[in-house]
Write a protein that holds these residues in place. Structure first.
Motif, PDB file in Angstrom:
ATOM      1  N   TYR A   1      -6.662   6.975   0.987  1.00 53.88           N
ATOM      2  CA  TYR A   1      -6.274   5.684   1.557  1.00 53.88           C
ATOM      3  C   TYR A   1      -5.965   4.659   0.461  1.00 53.88           C
ATOM      4  CZ  TYR A   1      -7.864   7.037   6.254  1.00 53.88           C
ATOM      5  OH  TYR A   1      -8.006   7.642   7.473  1.00 53.88           O
ATOM      6  N   TYR A   2      -4.911   3.898   0.679  1.00 53.02           N
ATOM      7  CA  TYR A   2      -4.540   2.794  -0.190  1.00 53.02           C
ATOM      8  C   TYR A   2      -4.634   1.508   0.627  1.00 53.02           C
ATOM      9  CZ  TYR A   2      -2.598   6.349  -3.300  1.00 53.02           C
ATOM     10  OH  TYR A   2      -2.446   7.431  -4.127  1.00 53.02           O
ATOM     11  N   TRP A   3      -5.386   0.538   0.110  1.00 48.56           N
ATOM     12  CA  TRP A   3      -5.660  -0.696   0.840  1.00 48.56           C
ATOM     13  C   TRP A   3      -5.115  -1.914   0.098  1.00 48.56           C
ATOM     14  CZ3 TRP A   3      -8.581  -0.198   5.375  1.00 48.56           C
ATOM     15  CH2 TRP A   3      -9.286   1.004   5.537  1.00 48.56           C
ATOM     16  N   THR A   4      -4.546  -2.836   0.841  1.00 45.76           N
ATOM     17  CA  THR A   4      -4.126  -4.119   0.274  1.00 45.76           C
ATOM     18  C   THR A   4      -4.548  -5.249   1.201  1.00 45.76           C
ATOM     19  OG1 THR A   4      -2.176  -3.097  -0.755  1.00 45.76           O
ATOM     20  CG2 THR A   4      -2.177  -5.497  -0.554  1.00 45.76           C
TER      21      THR A   4
ATOM     22  N   LYS B   1       4.835   5.606  -5.121  1.00 44.58           N
ATOM     23  CA  LYS B   1       5.216   5.523  -6.532  1.00 44.58           C
ATOM     24  C   LYS B   1       4.073   5.951  -7.463  1.00 44.58           C
ATOM     25  CE  LYS B   1       9.334   3.898  -5.673  1.00 44.58           C
ATOM     26  NZ  LYS B   1       9.684   2.497  -5.904  1.00 44.58           N
ATOM     27  N   ASN B   2       2.947   6.337  -6.847  1.00 47.13           N
ATOM     28  CA  ASN B   2       1.823   6.885  -7.617  1.00 47.13           C
ATOM     29  C   ASN B   2       1.326   5.917  -8.690  1.00 47.13           C
ATOM     30  OD1 ASN B   2      -0.132   8.820  -8.265  1.00 47.13           O
ATOM     31  ND2 ASN B   2       1.175   9.741  -9.843  1.00 47.13           N
TER      32      ASN B   2
ATOM     33  N   SER C   1       0.829  -1.206   0.000  1.00 50.09           N
ATOM     34  CA  SER C   1       0.000   0.000   0.000  1.00 50.09           C
ATOM     35  C   SER C   1       0.863   1.255   0.000  1.00 50.09           C
ATOM     36  CB  SER C   1      -0.928  -0.003   1.225  1.00 50.09           C
ATOM     37  OG  SER C   1      -1.908  -1.007   1.116  1.00 50.09           O
ATOM     38  N   THR C   2       1.935   1.241   0.783  1.00 47.89           N
ATOM     39  CA  THR C   2       2.837   2.396   0.842  1.00 47.89           C
ATOM     40  C   THR C   2       3.554   2.593  -0.482  1.00 47.89           C
ATOM     41  OG1 THR C   2       3.153   2.058   3.217  1.00 47.89           O
ATOM     42  CG2 THR C   2       4.799   3.387   2.075  1.00 47.89           C
TER      43      THR C   2
ATOM     44  N   VAL D   1      -3.542  -7.509   6.079  1.00 48.94           N
ATOM     45  CA  VAL D   1      -4.127  -6.293   5.528  1.00 48.94           C
ATOM     46  C   VAL D   1      -3.190  -5.133   5.811  1.00 48.94           C
ATOM     47  CG1 VAL D   1      -6.047  -4.654   5.663  1.00 48.94           C
ATOM     48  CG2 VAL D   1      -6.491  -7.116   5.784  1.00 48.94           C
ATOM     49  N   GLY D   2      -2.956  -4.307   4.797  1.00 46.50           N
ATOM     50  CA  GLY D   2      -2.106  -3.139   4.965  1.00 46.50           C
ATOM     51  C   GLY D   2      -2.778  -1.897   4.426  1.00 46.50           C
ATOM     52  N   VAL D   3      -2.683  -0.808   5.167  1.00 49.58           N
ATOM     53  CA  VAL D   3      -3.267   0.456   4.724  1.00 49.58           C
ATOM     54  C   VAL D   3      -2.216   1.552   4.828  1.00 49.58           C
ATOM     55  CG1 VAL D   3      -4.175   1.031   7.024  1.00 49.58           C
ATOM     56  CG2 VAL D   3      -5.213   2.065   4.988  1.00 49.58           C
ATOM     57  N   SER D   4      -2.247   2.462   3.880  1.00 47.84           N
ATOM     58  CA  SER D   4      -1.357   3.610   3.892  1.00 47.84           C
ATOM     59  C   SER D   4      -2.147   4.818   3.408  1.00 47.84           C
ATOM     60  CB  SER D   4      -0.144   3.363   2.994  1.00 47.84           C
ATOM     61  OG  SER D   4       0.842   4.342   3.204  1.00 47.84           O
ATOM     62  N   VAL D   5      -1.754   5.994   3.854  1.00 44.95           N
ATOM     63  CA  VAL D   5      -2.501   7.217   3.556  1.00 44.95           C
ATOM     64  C   VAL D   5      -1.551   8.271   3.017  1.00 44.95           C
ATOM     65  CG1 VAL D   5      -4.137   8.911   4.470  1.00 44.95           C
ATOM     66  CG2 VAL D   5      -3.971   6.659   5.527  1.00 44.95           C
ATOM     67  N   ASP D   6      -1.955   8.935   1.925  1.00 42.83           N
ATOM     68  CA  ASP D   6      -1.077   9.961   1.367  1.00 42.83           C
ATOM     69  C   ASP D   6      -1.344  11.321   2.010  1.00 42.83           C
ATOM     70  OD1 ASP D   6      -3.308  11.109   0.126  1.00 42.83           O
ATOM     71  OD2 ASP D   6      -2.813  10.325  -1.864  1.00 42.83           O
TER      72      ASP D   6
END
Length: 206
Positions: free
Chosen positions: A195-198, A120-121, A114-115, A185-190
């Motif tokens: 939010y980006y979820w995997t 890397k957009n 997610s990160t 489960v992994g989450v990252s936030v810009d």
């Protein structure tokens, strides 16, 4: 290696919102017999993350009792990720399926994915950094007989992303697959609050 791979379509839902707040690091006092790996397992944080949080330690293989080590505090992120896992198991229980075991190392890999998408957009199962989900899992030391991945972007809560995945046949089939026994489960936030979820699934090799 024989694999049953379920790589499916992605879900994108653009919604700008507040970010997850990362708490200040906590401090751990090294005890006799401790190693970086033992501390990582205790806190369910990767060794490399602990090393990065402690630039004052010249040799991570040489830690001693009484030494203070900073532990990255990602409790808020883990709580959000664990809520997704809880919702997954609710859906599986409705179908009489085996509940998935939360695997913190798999969640760590999913969090890196997610990160990576954030930094890397891009939005794809294939990472320019790590390659396919299968290659990524293997490179992080995970071994499996079956594996799969769901990704999503923009949903602001665990329930929203689960609703989106469950309303998509491909994503739903991963969530309800009898082939899997573990989940991460992994989450990252810009910086914009996106939010980006995997979700990563696998059945480990015995």
């Amino acid at each position: 290696m024989k694999r049953k791979a379920l790589i499916i379509s992605m879900i994108f839902f653009l919604l700008l919102t507040s970010t997850v707040v990362w708490a200040e690091p906590s401090t751990y006092t090294v005890k006799s017999g401790d190693t970086m790996w033992k501390i990582a397992v205790k806190y369910q944080v990767g060794v490399s993350e602990i090393i990065n949080a402690n630039p004052q330690i010249e040799n991570p293989d040489l830690i001693y009792p009484g030494q203070k080590i900073n532990i990255p505090n990602i409790d808020d992120v883990k709580a959000l990720e664990n809520e997704v896992i809880r919702l997954v198991n609710i859906e599986r229980s409705k179908q009489g399926l085996e509940l998935l075991t939360a695997n913190w190392q798999l969640s760590r890999v999913a969090r890196y994915k997610s990160t990576d998408m954030r930094d890397k957009n891009y939005f794809s199962h294939t990472s320019p950094t790590y390659g396919s989900p299968f290659q990524m899992m293997e490179d992080f030391g995970l071994r499996f007989s079956a594996a799969g991945e769901n990704i999503a972007m923009g949903q602001r809560t665990a329930q929203e992303v689960m609703n989106a995945w469950m309303n998509s046949p491909g994503h739903r089939s991963n969530i309800l697959s009898p082939s899997f026994s573990e989940i991460g489960v992994g989450v990252s936030v810009d910086k914009y609050g996106r939010y980006y979820w995997t979700q990563m699934f696998m059945r480990g090799l015995k």
